[in-house]
Design a protein around this motif. Structure first.
Motif, PDB file in Angstrom:
ATOM      1  N   VAL A   1      69.227 -91.390  57.035  1.00 55.47           N
ATOM      2  CA  VAL A   1      67.852 -90.896  56.893  1.00 55.47           C
ATOM      3  C   VAL A   1      67.652 -90.299  55.504  1.00 55.47           C
ATOM      4  CG1 VAL A   1      66.155 -89.232  57.758  1.00 55.47           C
ATOM      5  CG2 VAL A   1      67.592 -90.496  59.369  1.00 55.47           C
ATOM      6  N   MET A   2      68.626 -89.535  55.030  1.00 58.50           N
ATOM      7  CA  MET A   2      68.514 -88.917  53.706  1.00 58.50           C
ATOM      8  C   MET A   2      68.529 -89.972  52.598  1.00 58.50           C
ATOM      9  SD  MET A   2      70.709 -85.366  54.020  1.00 58.50           S
ATOM     10  CE  MET A   2      72.071 -85.981  55.001  1.00 58.50           C
ATOM     11  N   LEU A   3      69.281 -91.048  52.794  1.00 61.91           N
ATOM     12  CA  LEU A   3      69.307 -92.139  51.824  1.00 61.91           C
ATOM     13  C   LEU A   3      67.920 -92.771  51.697  1.00 61.91           C
ATOM     14  CD1 LEU A   3      70.798 -94.182  49.986  1.00 61.91           C
ATOM     15  CD2 LEU A   3      71.358 -95.476  52.075  1.00 61.91           C
ATOM     16  N   ALA A   4      67.297 -93.068  52.828  1.00 59.38           N
ATOM     17  CA  ALA A   4      65.950 -93.654  52.807  1.00 59.38           C
ATOM     18  C   ALA A   4      64.943 -92.692  52.189  1.00 59.38           C
ATOM     19  CB  ALA A   4      65.529 -94.023  54.228  1.00 59.38           C
ATOM     20  N   SER A   5      65.128 -91.393  52.440  1.00 60.86           N
ATOM     21  CA  SER A   5      64.205 -90.391  51.903  1.00 60.86           C
ATOM     22  C   SER A   5      64.240 -90.357  50.380  1.00 60.86           C
ATOM     23  CB  SER A   5      64.544 -89.011  52.472  1.00 60.86           C
ATOM     24  OG  SER A   5      64.455 -89.011  53.884  1.00 60.86           O
ATOM     25  N   ASN A   6      65.436 -90.438  49.804  1.00 59.94           N
ATOM     26  CA  ASN A   6      65.538 -90.450  48.345  1.00 59.94           C
ATOM     27  C   ASN A   6      64.940 -91.728  47.759  1.00 59.94           C
ATOM     28  OD1 ASN A   6      66.686 -88.013  47.287  1.00 59.94           O
ATOM     29  ND2 ASN A   6      68.592 -88.530  48.328  1.00 59.94           N
ATOM     30  N   ALA A   7      65.015 -92.831  48.496  1.00 58.93           N
ATOM     31  CA  ALA A   7      64.382 -94.064  48.030  1.00 58.93           C
ATOM     32  C   ALA A   7      62.863 -93.899  47.967  1.00 58.93           C
ATOM     33  CB  ALA A   7      64.758 -95.225  48.957  1.00 58.93           C
ATOM     34  N   ILE A   8      62.287 -93.200  48.958  1.00 56.68           N
ATOM     35  CA  ILE A   8      60.843 -92.940  48.953  1.00 56.68           C
ATOM     36  C   ILE A   8      60.466 -92.071  47.758  1.00 56.68           C
ATOM     37  CG2 ILE A   8      58.961 -91.799  50.214  1.00 56.68           C
ATOM     38  CD1 ILE A   8      60.389 -92.612  52.804  1.00 56.68           C
TER      39      ILE A   8
END
Length: 426
Positions: free
Chosen positions: A70-77
């Protein structure tokens, strides 16, 4: 602490570092384009927007998937939001997208602590994560100030790819391009966070079904005798802290005549005080004594008003250290107690989402109040005074509320604190 905890700290450090530097670059971008002052102040509530709108779903999302993912996807956003700002989107719109990434990041970041660590290490872990976050704020605002400053920005703008026109022509644009790389580094650390092995809670097929679930969780935490007082205190604290970074920028420009690069050093001073207070609290406070720090919130509101009477940097530095120190000492034990109660009542991700909803709603409300005040022509000094009075007044009400609850529900409150004390010793 487990090895995965320090990987989490590294990811949090770089993601938070970029968040803070991006705020400085966004302010510089609006000022450079001749945007009004209220737009600069509105950056804070726009960053908080999706924390509030998507709160019913973000906690469940953090509980449904491995939190490192989830944190990985958040940094992509967040990287997408930076790209939008870099290539022409209005800074307020792009800031809202970066805030979307931050909103998804937060429940996973704090929720994974209760999966990695026992209750006895939560205060210490919060001391680590808050202290490191504050360190990233210190370095982030200083880094952002230097990126948009004449010395470093001239070197960044002098660099270009052969035969390619990147369209990066101003110091804020150069700063934002660097920050995309910092978010990418944080995302790489996210890939190294181990799976905690905790069973996931699948999201329902009907997303609207999460709305009543979220409001039940919100009501349950507000109706809990410890949950309500910790939630009220941390909500107001983050409402103040979230807006304080712009208030210090506006105040230092008016009272001291500072540029953005110079003002960021004062933001770093506040963060140093907060870090010292957070470390002191992690060493001295326990879960069962967390509520004793509540009166410090009232002092914070009054100190904000006193900023108007300071016109010397030699007075400003110790004053801002004290202001930050009070906040740091207050928020660490209250955060830990709130996480502990929320984890026991409804699960880590959902409790953090409820906490974020209330805290970011306060940031949004106080930020809108400050933005409207400046938009209507109120001076920086007048807006700061009104802001401080509102904070001090609400903190006084919370203190009275807590005292009343202790009298009316003494046995229940003492029982809950005893349970926290028992968990804290194992």
């Amino acid at each position: 602490m487990k090895r995965g905890f320090f990987t989490l700290m590294s990811a949090q450090f770089f993601s938070s570092l970029a968040d803070q530097a991006l705020f400085v670059a966004s302010v510089a971008l609006i000022r450079g384009s001749g945007g009004p002052q209220w737009q600069q102040a509105a950056l804070v509530p726009m960053f908080a927007l999706f924390y509030v709108i998507l709160a019913p779903w973000l906690g469940a999302l953090a509980d449904a998937y491995p939190k490192g993912r989830v944190m990985l996807a958040s940094n992509a956003i967040k990287m997408v939001g930076c790209g939008m700002m870099l290539f022409g989107a209005h800074p307020l719109v792009a800031t809202a997208i970066v805030g979307l990434g931050a909103a998804a990041y937060s429940p996973a970041k704090y929720g994974i602590l209760t999966e990695m660590l026992p209750a006895s290490q939560l205060v210490k872990a919060n001391g680590w994560i808050e202290g490191l976050t504050i360190a990233s704020i210190i370095l982030g605002v200083l880094f952002g100030g230097q990126l948009v400053g004449p010395m470093l920005s001239s070197k960044l703008l002098a660099f270009d790819f052969p035969l390619i026109d990147t369209g990066i022509n101003t110091p804020p644009q150069a700063a934002i391009s660097v920050l995309i790389a910092v978010y990418a580094l944080a995302a790489w650390f996210n890939t190294r966070i181990p799976d905690t092995g905790v069973e996931m809670r699948p999201m329902p097929r009907n997303f609207l079904a999460l709305l009543p679930d979220f409001w039940r969780c919100n009501s349950r935490l507000w109706n809990d005798k410890l949950g309500q007082i910790t939630l009220a205190t941390t909500t107001l604290f983050w409402g103040v802290s979230g807006n304080l970074k712009y208030i210090v920028l506006a105040w230092s420009a008016t009272a001291l005549g500072y540029s953005i690069t110079q003002s960021t050093s004062l933001l770093g001073v506040v963060a140093i005080g907060t870090a010292v207070g957070a470390v002191a609290a992690s060493m001295r406070m326990r879960l069962d004594t967390a509520t004793k720090v509540i009166p410090l919130g009232l002092a914070m509101g009054l100190l904000v008003i006193l900023m108007n009477f300071i016109h010397s940097v030699w007075l400003a530095v110790p004053f801002l250290i004290i202001l930050g120190g009070l906040g740091g000492f207050m928020v660490v034990p209250m955060n830990a107690l709130l996480q502990h109660r929320g984890h026991n009542l409804m699960g880590a991700g959902r409790s953090i989402a409820v906490q974020n909803f209330n805290e970011q709603l306060c940031i949004l409300a106080l930020g809108a109040f400050y933005s409207v005040s400046t938009g209507l022509g109120l001076s920086s000094f007048g807006a700061i005074t009104a802001f401080g009075l509102v904070v001090a007044g609400f903190m006084w009400l919370i203190q009275r509320w807590h005292a009343s609850n202790c009298v009316k529900h003494k046995d229940e409150v003492e029982h809950l604190l005893m349970l926290a004390r028992t968990d804290n010793t194992h």
